[in-house]
Every structure is written in structure tokens, then in C-alpha cells.
Design a protein around this motif. Structure first.
Motif, PDB file in Angstrom:
ATOM      1  N   ASP B 261       0.824  -1.145  -0.001  1.00  0.00           N
ATOM      2  CA  ASP B 261      -0.036   0.132  -0.045  1.00  0.00           C
ATOM      3  C   ASP B 261       0.866   1.414   0.224  1.00  0.00           C
ATOM      4  N   ALA B 262       2.085   1.063  -0.380  1.00  0.00           N
ATOM      5  CA  ALA B 262       3.028   2.179  -0.237  1.00  0.00           C
ATOM      6  C   ALA B 262       2.621   3.444  -1.212  1.00  0.00           C
ATOM      7  N   GLU B 263       2.755   4.779  -0.577  1.00  0.00           N
ATOM      8  CA  GLU B 263       2.474   5.748  -1.432  1.00  0.00           C
ATOM      9  C   GLU B 263       3.850   6.577  -1.658  1.00  0.00           C
ATOM     10  N   ASP B 281      11.180   0.893   7.834  1.00  0.00           N
ATOM     11  CA  ASP B 281      10.285   0.370   9.076  1.00  0.00           C
ATOM     12  C   ASP B 281      10.194   1.465  10.164  1.00  0.00           C
ATOM     13  N   ALA B 282      10.953   2.615  10.262  1.00  0.00           N
ATOM     14  CA  ALA B 282      10.944   3.634  11.242  1.00  0.00           C
ATOM     15  C   ALA B 282       9.672   4.349  10.839  1.00  0.00           C
ATOM     16  N   LEU B 283       9.854   4.930   9.510  1.00  0.00           N
ATOM     17  CA  LEU B 283       8.599   5.561   9.034  1.00  0.00           C
ATOM     18  C   LEU B 283       7.408   5.090   9.130  1.00  0.00           C
ATOM     19  N   ARG B 284       7.357   3.689   8.800  1.00  0.00           N
ATOM     20  CA  ARG B 284       5.900   3.131   8.940  1.00  0.00           C
ATOM     21  C   ARG B 284       5.281   2.955  10.094  1.00  0.00           C
ATOM     22  N   SER B 285       6.345   2.857  11.377  1.00  0.00           N
ATOM     23  CA  SER B 285       5.852   3.115  12.687  1.00  0.00           C
ATOM     24  C   SER B 285       5.462   4.338  12.899  1.00  0.00           C
ATOM     25  N   GLN B 286       5.770   5.567  12.144  1.00  0.00           N
ATOM     26  CA  GLN B 286       5.366   6.706  12.490  1.00  0.00           C
ATOM     27  C   GLN B 286       4.092   7.052  11.325  1.00  0.00           C
ATOM     28  N   GLY B 287       3.652   6.096  10.739  1.00  0.00           N
ATOM     29  CA  GLY B 287       2.371   6.212  10.060  1.00  0.00           C
ATOM     30  C   GLY B 287       2.689   6.485   8.399  1.00  0.00           C
ATOM     31  N   MET B 288       3.705   6.681   7.943  1.00  0.00           N
ATOM     32  CA  MET B 288       4.214   7.039   6.756  1.00  0.00           C
ATOM     33  C   MET B 288       4.016   5.574   5.714  1.00  0.00           C
ATOM     34  N   LYS B 289       3.118   5.867   4.533  1.00  0.00           N
ATOM     35  CA  LYS B 289       3.293   4.498   3.773  1.00  0.00           C
ATOM     36  C   LYS B 289       4.283   4.467   3.084  1.00  0.00           C
ATOM     37  N   ALA B 290       5.366   4.132   3.729  1.00  0.00           N
ATOM     38  CA  ALA B 290       6.505   4.068   2.636  1.00  0.00           C
ATOM     39  C   ALA B 290       7.058   2.696   2.456  1.00  0.00           C
ATOM     40  N   GLU B 368      15.045  11.023   5.646  1.00  0.00           N
ATOM     41  CA  GLU B 368      14.986  12.422   5.228  1.00  0.00           C
ATOM     42  C   GLU B 368      14.383  12.442   3.778  1.00  0.00           C
ATOM     43  N   LEU B 369      14.913  11.482   2.931  1.00  0.00           N
ATOM     44  CA  LEU B 369      14.679  11.405   1.608  1.00  0.00           C
ATOM     45  C   LEU B 369      12.970  11.297   1.523  1.00  0.00           C
ATOM     46  N   TYR B 370      12.621  10.218   2.301  1.00  0.00           N
ATOM     47  CA  TYR B 370      11.513   9.954   2.211  1.00  0.00           C
ATOM     48  C   TYR B 370      10.414  10.998   2.777  1.00  0.00           C
ATOM     49  N   ARG B 371      10.682  11.805   3.696  1.00  0.00           N
ATOM     50  CA  ARG B 371      10.024  12.830   4.134  1.00  0.00           C
ATOM     51  C   ARG B 371      10.044  14.016   2.926  1.00  0.00           C
ATOM     52  N   GLN B 372      10.971  13.947   2.288  1.00  0.00           N
ATOM     53  CA  GLN B 372      10.991  15.028   1.291  1.00  0.00           C
ATOM     54  C   GLN B 372       9.949  14.745   0.137  1.00  0.00           C
TER      55      GLN B 372
END
Lengths: 190, 389
Positions: B261-263, B281-290, B368-372
Motif C-alpha cells: 500500500d506504499a505511497e 520500518d521506522a517511517l511506517r511505525s510513524q504512520g508513513m506509507k513508505a 529524510e529522503l522519504y520525508r522530502q
């Protein structure tokens, strides 16, 4: 061991810091852990500062970067304290182990703003008394295993003996000295 | 019984080659060569293999000798890294166009300059149009597994192309990590004997190899080569399936990590994929669909399959560990974006260069790249990660 333990080694080319990191990976592997042991490669020359790393974990390790926030730092050569910020990123709950003849208080003066734990060992003395030559990496390896509580002492000694028997198959006469270096280092580090 | 071990990537590939026991291994024995032929030469000296090991005077010679041996009917391998591969250049094309299924175990390192010995993909990426199959590895296990699978792919009658088995210089080649080794007999049986249909030492079937092709024939030969590359895709999947049945380890043309379901997705090659997985994994645990796609096979390029796998993402960063100096990014970026366009995937795609000359890639960089990607504030065109401007 709940989280991955990360260790950074500082030494000079020729002192065996890389070998020590690989040996630590080896022995931790033998006790059932997931491990990484790797040096940071640059223009290698005898005497130049080198860095090596270990990760030890109960779970598979996927990350492939250098270590910036280690739990432990090992300084194989005291002269590096003048030029390298060896405690950079070091965890407050971790510790640094320094090969030196000086007391801790003297070393702490060189570690600006460092508030964590410090251990010292005279690896030259240990090495000369047991091996008869200066190989600082063997005592430093035992010191970090002790300081970090990385594994049971008897497990460590048992696996190291097996490793030395393999490594020194053609010069078995040096095995006893190296084993004594490990044992003495575990007593001497403080 | 498979065996739990801890080895460097160089040792792992050398052991795979010991288990394969190729007929001929020519190699240039000094820098910029790798520890792989060094380890292998001890297996030869100890009589653990009956390979003809030939220390040659250059990489141009090692590739020529490997090619000659393969043409004669022998299963051959050579090894190199960086500028050593550059010196093989001319012969790479000959090996591919003569349809010789030899293997090259490559430790990816930067091509000078500035002078640098560390990892990037500029050596093999430069050879992407040479007609070789190219597979890449995230870690020592994959380097080993890819080596074991290599000849089954290269020698397949629908393929018959040389294969480059790549791993990241120092990051995996010199790092000791846990690994599972299959036992010698399992590997031997899996790889099997090399039985070429046509070879120079077959006196009953005289043949010539690599003759001049006038313009009236040359284009058909190239087209046949392209067809072999096309066929390789299915063969790679079939071989992987068979390997999985024995080892339990799954391989495809690429690995999809948390892509369901990655965005926001990253497409990357090699050791940095492991680091990126920790970030996912870190970003997924914060709710981002990475999510992450790790490309294993670059040649043949699975463009259609990748475009399909990226169908539902909002934004994707395509990561290159090599500059193309095209003024529009790196090779993976160019090829993947072309494939997306062709397959009508209109996701927002950007190309990011990273890790050149061994620049370290940290979990934090990837996060940081995913957040960007999520913010949508990456520059148009292409950009660099971890660069001091």
C-alpha cells in the motif's frame, strides 16, 4: 542483549584494530549472535589513523552504514586522542576504553565535554608480559568484551582459544601467550 | 545440510566458486583485483578444486583468456573491480556477441577520478550496453546466492550470454556478516556440468567463432543478442524458483519491501537497500506509507515489471550510485522513468544520486529522503543526496 550493540575502534595502521574488529565479530558469531565487522577503508599506510566497526545483535542486521552513535569506543592508540574526536556521538550510557599508562583523570582532560564512563588498560604491559611483543589488539579485544559485557567470560575465552588454534595452526607456541593476554587484560582493565 | 557461517562478501563468492569448481579462472593477481581470486588460488593450491588458475598480466588478458577458454568449451570465470574492468572493455563486447556464457565476479568500485578506491556503481553501469547480464546484491548472502545461480542463467540455451555478478566494494566485499552456505554437493548438483552445444575443441564439429560480419549480417546478430537478453528474464525467474525450492531463499528480478500500500517509494540497487529498509520500518511505525524496491537484475532491465510495481505510488525516488553526465541524472533513473512513461505510469518520479566514491549512506539520510518525497519538495530533474554544496 535487547538492541544492537555498536562499537567503534580507533587505531593506527599496523596495530591490528581491523583484525580485532573481525575477531570480535567472529567470536560473537560463535556465541550465536548476528554480527558485522568492517573497517573504513582509505589510503592505507602504516601509522595512519584507521577506524573499524562492529555491530552485534540478536536479530539479522540490515543496515550497511558506518557507526556514528556507538555504544562503545575502543582507542588502541592513545596519541589519537590529540587529533581525533573519539567520543563523537558516543552514547551517554556507553563507555570508552583507552590503551594508556595514564590514570583515567588524565585521559578525561583530553576528552572535552565527555561525561560518560571511561576505562583504561595498559595494553603494552599486558602484551609484553604475556606475548613478549607489542600487539595491542589482543588485550583491547578482551577489554571491550569485559567492559561491554558482550558475552560470558568463559564463552569468550573458549571461542578465542578455538580461533587461535585455527589461526596459529602452524605456530601453536604463540597460543598460550595470546590466551594469557586475554585473561590478564580482563583483570587489568579498570 | 546448509551451514551457518560468517564471512566477508569476497570470501562468500570465492567459496561459491570453489563449490562450482569452474574449469578455468584467469585473473590479474594484483590491485585493482579483489580478494576473490586470492582466496580461490589457495583452493587451487590446496587441491580443493581442479580449476586451471591463470595469473595474467592485465585485465584485458584475463577477460580474453576467460573468453578463449569458454569458446574452447570450458566453464570460465574471471574477477575484477573498478579500473580493472575498464581495461576489459573491448573484450566485454566480444564475449557477449560471441555468446560465451562466462562469469565475471565484480566488486563495484568507483572509476577515477578523483582517485578513489571506494564503492559506487560507475564501473558496471558504464558497461550496461555491453550485452552482459548484470545482477546485484544487497549483502554477502545475496552475492553468494547470485554466484551459485549465475551459470544456470548464462548457459541456458535460450540465453547464452556472459553474466556479471556484482557486489558493493568494501561495504559488502570486506565486511564480515552472517551467511548461510549450502553444502558442496547441493551446489554441485544445482549448477551441474557444462555441456556446450558447440565449442572449438570439438573435432567432430569444426567451427569458427567471432568472424567478420559484413553489414548484411551484423544487424541480425545484434538482434539475436537482444532476443537472448529478453529471454533471460524468464530464465532468471525459473532458476530462482528452483533455487528457492532447495534453499528457501526467494529471489526475483527485484525485491518489493512493504510496497503493498506504499505511497512513497524508493528504488535502489545494492547494499544501501538494507539501510533503506530500516528507514522504511521506522517511517511506517510513524504512520508513513513508505516502501522500497531493490533492483537485483539490471540487465535485462525489468522496466515493465517495475512500472507495474510502482503503479499505485504517489511519488518515487529512483536512486543512482553512478553519474551519467547526461545532465539529466543516472542510468537507473533514465531507464526506469522511460519504462514508466512507456507503461503509462504517471507517478511523480525523481532521480537522486547518492553514495558516489563510497559516500556513506545512513538510515537518517533515507528517512529524510522519504520525508522530502512526502512533502514533495525535492528539486525538479535530479538531485544529490548527502552532498556538501
Amino acid at each position: 542483549m535487547e538492541k544492537t550493540v555498536e562499537i567503534r575502534w580507533h587505531g593506527r595502521g599496523g596495530q591490528g584494530a581491523k583484525t580485532a574488529a573481525l575477531l570480535l565479530a567472529d567470536v560473537a558469531f560463535q556465541t550465536g549472535k548476528y554480527v558485522q565487522g568492517f573497517p573504513e577503508y582509505g589510503p592505507e599506510r602504516m601509522g595512519a589513523p584507521i577506524t573499524a566497526y562492529n555491530r552485534i545483535s540478536e536479530k539479522p542486521i540490515r543496515v550497511h552504514s558506518n557507526i556514528y552513535e556507538p555504544d562503545y569506543v575502543v582507542v588502541v592508540d592513545e596519541s589519537l586522542l590529540d587529533t581525533i574526536d573519539v567520543t563523537k556521538g558516543l552514547s551517554r550510557d556507553g563507555a570508552i576504553v583507552v590503551n594508556t599508562t595514564s590514570p583515567k583523570e588524565e585521559i578525561l582532560k583530553k576528552l572535552h565535554h565527555y561525561e560518560g564512563k571511561i576505562y583504561v588498560i595498559d595494553a603494552r604491559k599486558v602484551s609484553m608480559e604475556t606475548i613478549g611483543q607489542y600487539f595491542p589488539n589482543t588485550p583491547m579485544l578482551a577489554a571491550i568484551v569485559k567492559v561491554g559485557g558482550l558475552m560470558e567470560e568463559h564463552e569468550f575465552l573458549r571461542e578465542m582459544e578455538a580461533s587461535f588454534k585455527h589461526k596459529f595452526a602452524r605456530k601453536p607456541e604463540v597460543i598460550e601467550g595470546n590466551m594469557n593476554a586475554l585473561k590478564l587484560a580482563m583483570k587489568e582493565v579498570h | 545440510m546448509a551451514k551457518r557461517e560468517r564471512l566477508s562478501g569476497n570470501e562468500a563468492v570465492a567459496i561459491a566458486l570453489r563449490q562450482i569448481n569452474p574449469d578455468v579462472f584467469p585473473a590479474f593477481p594484483i590491485t585493482p583485483s579483489t580478494e576473490i581470486p586470492q582466496y580461490f588460488s589457495t583452493f587451487v593450491a590446496n587441491g580443493q578444486v581442479d580449476t586451471e588458475f591463470i595469473p595474467v598480466e592485465s585485465e584485458h588478458s584475463s577477460m580474453s583468456a576467460a573468453m578463449g577458454a569458454e569458446a574452447a568449451g570450458a566453464r570460465s570465470v574471471t574477477a575484477t573491480s573498478s579500473c580493472g574492468m575498464a581495461l576489459m572493455w573491448e573484450v566485454l563486447y566480444v564475449a557477449a556477441s560471441d555468446r560465451l556464457p562466462l562469469a565475471l565476479t565484480l566488486v563495484n568500485r568507483t572509476l577515477t577520478g578523483p582517485i578513489n578506491i571506494n564503492c559506487d556503481h560507475s564501473d558496471s553501469m558504464g558497461a550496461r550496453d555491453s550485452g552482459w547480464l548484470q545482477v546485484y546484491a544487497e549483502n554477502n548472502q545475496e552475492a553468494y546466492d547470485n554466484m551459485v545461480m549465475a551459470y544456470r542463467i548464462a548457459e541456458h540455451k535460450d540465453v547464452r550470454l556472459p553474466i556479471m555478478v556484482c557486489q558493493d566494494g568494501f561495504i559488502t566485499s570486506h565486511a564480515v556478516e552472517n551467511i548461510i552456505l549450502e553444502d558442496d554437493e547441493t551446489v554441485k548438483n544445482f549448477v551441474g556440468e557444462y555441456e556446450p552445444e558447440a565449442y572449438l575443441l570439438n573435432e567432430k564439429q569444426p567451427m569458427s567463432l567471432g568472424p567478420y560480419a559484413i553489414s548484411d549480417y551484423c544487424m541480425e546478430a545484434k538482434r539475436a543478442q537482444a532476443q537472448a537478453m529478453h529471454n533471460a528474464k524468464q530464465v532468471i525467474l525459473d532458476v530462482a524458483k528452483e533455487y528457492e525450492a532447495i534453499t528457501g531463499r526467494h529471489y526475483g528480478l527485484f525485491e518489493e519491501y512493504r510496497m503493498e500500500d506504499a505511497e512513497y517509494a524508493v528504488v535502489i540497487i545494492g547494499s544501501a537497500a538494507g539501510t533503506a529498509k530500516d528507514a522504511v520500518d521506522a517511517l511506517r511505525s510513524q504512520g508513513m506509507k513508505a516502501g522500497l524496491i531493490k533492483l537485483r537484475v539490471f540487465r535485462p532491465f525489468p522496466g515493465k515489471e517495475l512500472a507495474e510495481a510502482l503503479k499505485h505510488v504517489k511519488r518515487v525516488a529512483v536512486m543512482d550510485r553512478a553519474e551519467s553526465y547526461s545532465d539529466q541524472g543516472g542510468p537507473l533513473g533514465a531507464e526506469l522513468m522511460a519504462a514508466m512513461y512507456r507503461n503509462k505510469n504517471t507517478a511523480d518520479a525523481i532521480n537522486v544520486l547518492y553514495g558516489l566514491g563510497g559516500r556513506d549512506v545512513r538510515v537518517e539520510h533515507m528517512e529524510e529522503l522519504y520525508r522530502q518525497l512526502e512533502r514533495g519538495d525535492l528539486p525538479e530533474g535530479y538531485s544529490y543526496m548527502g552532498l556538501r554544496e
